[in-house]
Design a protein around this motif. Structure first.
Motif, PDB file in Angstrom:
ATOM      1  N   UNK A  19      34.073  12.896 -20.431  1.00 29.06           N
ATOM      2  CA  UNK A  19      33.643  13.623 -19.242  1.00 29.06           C
ATOM      3  C   UNK A  19      34.755  14.532 -18.729  1.00 29.06           C
ATOM      4  N   UNK A  20      35.985  14.027 -18.696  1.00 25.27           N
ATOM      5  CA  UNK A  20      37.110  14.836 -18.217  1.00 25.27           C
ATOM      6  C   UNK A  20      37.333  16.032 -19.135  1.00 25.27           C
ATOM      7  N   UNK A  21      37.224  15.831 -20.444  1.00 29.25           N
ATOM      8  CA  UNK A  21      37.385  16.955 -21.376  1.00 29.25           C
ATOM      9  C   UNK A  21      36.291  17.995 -21.147  1.00 29.25           C
ATOM     10  N   UNK A  22      35.044  17.543 -20.992  1.00 29.76           N
ATOM     11  CA  UNK A  22      33.949  18.488 -20.721  1.00 29.76           C
ATOM     12  C   UNK A  22      34.208  19.251 -19.426  1.00 29.76           C
ATOM     13  N   UNK A  23      34.680  18.540 -18.396  1.00 33.28           N
ATOM     14  CA  UNK A  23      34.959  19.189 -17.109  1.00 33.28           C
ATOM     15  C   UNK A  23      36.054  20.237 -17.249  1.00 33.28           C
ATOM     16  N   UNK A  24      37.110  19.911 -17.990  1.00 36.37           N
ATOM     17  CA  UNK A  24      38.204  20.860 -18.178  1.00 36.37           C
ATOM     18  C   UNK A  24      37.749  22.072 -18.993  1.00 36.37           C
ATOM     19  N   UNK A  25      36.889  21.838 -19.988  1.00 35.83           N
ATOM     20  CA  UNK A  25      36.362  22.961 -20.772  1.00 35.83           C
ATOM     21  C   UNK A  25      35.571  23.918 -19.892  1.00 35.83           C
ATOM     22  N   UNK A  26      34.700  23.385 -19.020  1.00 36.63           N
ATOM     23  CA  UNK A  26      33.927  24.248 -18.132  1.00 36.63           C
ATOM     24  C   UNK A  26      34.860  24.915 -17.107  1.00 36.63           C
ATOM     25  N   UNK A  27      35.841  24.177 -16.588  1.00 32.94           N
ATOM     26  CA  UNK A  27      36.792  24.721 -15.609  1.00 32.94           C
ATOM     27  C   UNK A  27      37.547  25.912 -16.201  1.00 32.94           C
ATOM     28  N   UNK A  28      37.955  25.798 -17.456  1.00 31.95           N
ATOM     29  CA  UNK A  28      38.660  26.895 -18.126  1.00 31.95           C
ATOM     30  C   UNK A  28      37.714  28.048 -18.452  1.00 31.95           C
ATOM     31  N   UNK A  29      36.516  27.721 -18.941  1.00 32.25           N
ATOM     32  CA  UNK A  29      35.558  28.776 -19.292  1.00 32.25           C
ATOM     33  C   UNK A  29      35.202  29.614 -18.068  1.00 32.25           C
ATOM     34  N   UNK A  30      35.104  28.976 -16.901  1.00 24.37           N
ATOM     35  CA  UNK A  30      34.821  29.714 -15.673  1.00 24.37           C
ATOM     36  C   UNK A  30      35.917  30.735 -15.362  1.00 24.37           C
ATOM     37  N   UNK A  31      37.102  30.465 -15.850  1.00 18.47           N
ATOM     38  CA  UNK A  31      38.236  31.358 -15.599  1.00 18.47           C
ATOM     39  C   UNK A  31      38.444  32.356 -16.724  1.00 18.47           C
ATOM     40  N   UNK A  32      37.454  32.472 -17.591  1.00 23.97           N
ATOM     41  CA  UNK A  32      37.510  33.460 -18.658  1.00 23.97           C
ATOM     42  C   UNK A  32      38.346  33.074 -19.846  1.00 23.97           C
ATOM     43  N   UNK A  33      38.720  31.792 -19.938  1.00 26.08           N
ATOM     44  CA  UNK A  33      39.534  31.325 -21.059  1.00 26.08           C
ATOM     45  C   UNK A  33      38.623  30.941 -22.218  1.00 26.08           C
ATOM     46  N   UNK A  34      38.934  31.443 -23.400  1.00 28.20           N
ATOM     47  CA  UNK A  34      38.194  31.024 -24.590  1.00 28.20           C
ATOM     48  C   UNK A  34      38.754  29.669 -25.034  1.00 28.20           C
ATOM     49  N   UNK A  35      37.967  28.614 -24.799  1.00 29.11           N
ATOM     50  CA  UNK A  35      38.453  27.247 -24.967  1.00 29.11           C
ATOM     51  C   UNK A  35      37.576  26.496 -25.955  1.00 29.11           C
ATOM     52  N   UNK A  36      38.209  25.625 -26.729  1.00 30.05           N
ATOM     53  CA  UNK A  36      37.495  24.774 -27.685  1.00 30.05           C
ATOM     54  C   UNK A  36      37.770  23.314 -27.372  1.00 30.05           C
ATOM     55  N   UNK A  37      36.744  22.453 -27.454  1.00 30.92           N
ATOM     56  CA  UNK A  37      36.985  21.007 -27.394  1.00 30.92           C
ATOM     57  C   UNK A  37      37.432  20.513 -28.764  1.00 30.92           C
ATOM     58  N   UNK A  38      38.104  19.380 -28.796  1.00 34.13           N
ATOM     59  CA  UNK A  38      38.575  18.840 -30.071  1.00 34.13           C
ATOM     60  C   UNK A  38      38.707  17.330 -29.947  1.00 34.13           C
TER      61      UNK A  38
END
Length: 485
Positions: A19-38
């Motif tokens: 859940x924390x990883x998903x939250x951080x991915x969305x938090x970064x994506x909202x800021x325009x960061x191209x982010x990948x989970x792993x």
């Protein structure tokens, strides 16, 4: 381009890493960061099919949704799918490499680490940020040798680690301090902070403990996330902890919880629907009175079919149909509905054949080639849209398939002449709003409330991302990812 990497590890399984990883991915994506989970290594029977034609853990597919990217096999390069208490199918870069027991897999870990680092390198070149989920706990000192899932990976790529603990379990300070105590000095050094998850109550009462923790460990508490009720997120593997009776439900659905149940997220839409009461039936339960029985997917179809018979539930299912009840089989559950399941090569266990429930005139033979694909189509009876994915080894044949349940490029599944028994290989059968409404109508629930499980999941991801902004030290997070403020 080289991505910035942050790893989230947990003091225990189910501490909230996914859940924390998903939250951080969305938090970064909202800021325009191209982010990948792993997730370097995942052990789960809930899997998803990727755009490149492989399979990964469902949690990484959810995290990809949070990041706004299509799921890819590099997001979870090593997936272990248990098929016994001591062995698992080992999947590397989306495809099976064989079945191994624990000792055999331990020896294989050097090869698995090469796959992990290859995926990491590709993601590091393609994305600006990688948010990594550990597995289990880094405090499992018996697994430290050749570790690829937690600190072994973190040390190999030299990334910082955030440690998450679940306060709802109790003993949160002991979990955090104890975990630090068993780490090596270099591992302990790379812990950059703590996140306390699932807190209920007045934060002022917790503050003295937080102050003590920071003084005792020299590590900052990055924040305390609240217990969030009503989240609709796919579980990585564990079945839902509780069942609540639903007042006003118009349909009762029972799902046998096989020992090797797979992709139980297939039932999230039913569990979320206000007109449906959906319950998993465990080994110590009496089989309940219900309107519909859904046989779920299985990683060991013949073994789980034998498990049903040991409990007399096969007779309960046949009696249910005789009295006009509906039965639906999904993937392995669909295979169980036929006359027999054959596994001549021992794909899922010892070679042999097992009699099915005989509710559909067909047989299934297991083979070495696994079918992996994302699919879209329609329900044959109503024409309602349906979408999902297939993950299975068996091939079914017989007269029952002449009346398919779905139309997906080719016919899929089968339906009895009276419409009471049906089955399909499609995972995600209830996820499309149109398919859900049509299936509920078929089972007698007309004018059911509309429900879009994809929208509910996305809204839940948004809520946990909001919690990052509200409850964590976003200045530190921004600094780690090279963002402004």
């Amino acid at each position: 381009m080289t991505a910035r990497v942050l790893m989230v590890q947990g003091c225990t399984s189910d501490a909230g890493k996914s859940t924390v990883v998903a939250a951080l991915c969305r938090w970064l994506a909202r800021r325009g960061v191209r982010v990948a989970p792993f997730k370097p290594q995942n052990m789960a029977l809930n899997a998803a099919v990727t755009v490149d034609g492989g399979e990964i853990g469902r949690a990484q597919a959810v995290q990809a949704q949070a990041a706004g990217v299509a799921p890819h096999t590099d997001f979870n390069p090593v997936l272990l799918k248990p098929n016994s208490d001591t062995g698992a199918q080992v999947i590397v870069h989306g495809h099976p490499v064989g079945n191994m027991d624990a000792v055999g897999y331990h020896a294989y870990k050097r090869v698995a680490m090469d796959a992990v680092l290859a995926s990491h390198a590709r993601l590091s070149e393609a994305y600006e940020a990688i948010v990594v989920e550990g597995a289990g706990s880094p405090a499992e000192v018996n697994l430290r040798d050749r570790d690829i899932a937690n600190m072994g990976y973190a040390e190999a790529v030299d990334c910082p680690v955030v440690l998450v603990a679940d306060i709802d379990r109790g003993g949160v300070f002991a979990h955090l301090v104890g975990t630090l105590a068993v780490l090596s000095p270099s591992e302990r050094e790379r812990i950059v902070g703590f996140v306390i998850n699932r807190f209920r109550g007045d934060i002022a009462l917790l503050q003295p403990g937080l102050d003590w923790l920071e003084e005792e460990t020299g590590k900052p508490v990055l924040g305390v996330l609240p217990y969030m009720h009503g989240l609709v997120l796919e579980a990585e593997d564990a079945l839902p902890r509780t069942h609540e009776a639903r007042d006003g439900a118009r349909l009762r659905v029972a799902v046998p919880a096989f020992p090797r149940i797979s992709n139980h997220n297939d039932f999230d839409a039913l569990r979320a629907h206000p007109d449906v009461e959906c319950l998993f039936v465990g080994p110590g339960d009496a089989f309940p009175a219900c309107d519909v029985i859904v046989l779920p997917g299985s990683k060991a179809t013949r073994a789980d079919l034998a498990w049903l018979r040991e409990r007399g539930w096969d007779k309960a299912i046949l009696r249910h149909v005789r009295y006009g009840g509906h039965v639906i089989g999904i993937c392995g559950g669909f295979q169980m509905l036929g006359r027999a399941v054959h596994d001549p090569d021992g794909i899922e266990g010892a070679p042999g054949s097992t009699a099915g429930l005989g509710l559909l005139d067909m047989e299934t033979t297991m083979g070495p080639r696994k079918q992996l694909r994302q699919v879209e189509g329609t329900l044959a009876e109503s024409g309602a849209s349906v979408s999902g994915y297939e993950i299975h080894c068996g091939v079914s044949s017989g007269p029952a398939l002449a009346r398919p349940m779905l139309l997906i490029g080719k016919h899929d599944g089968a339906m009895s002449d009276d419409g009471l028994v049906m089955g399909t290989y499609l995972h995600g059968l209830f996820d499309h709003p149109d398919a859900l409404a049509a299936l509920l109508a078929h089972m007698g629930v007309n004018n059911a409330a509309p429900l879009d499980i994809h929208a509910l999941r996305d809204a839940s991801i948004g809520r946990i991302a909001d919690a990052i902004d509200q409850h964590l030290d976003t200045h530190r997070l921004a600094a780690w990812f090279g963002l402004d403020g």
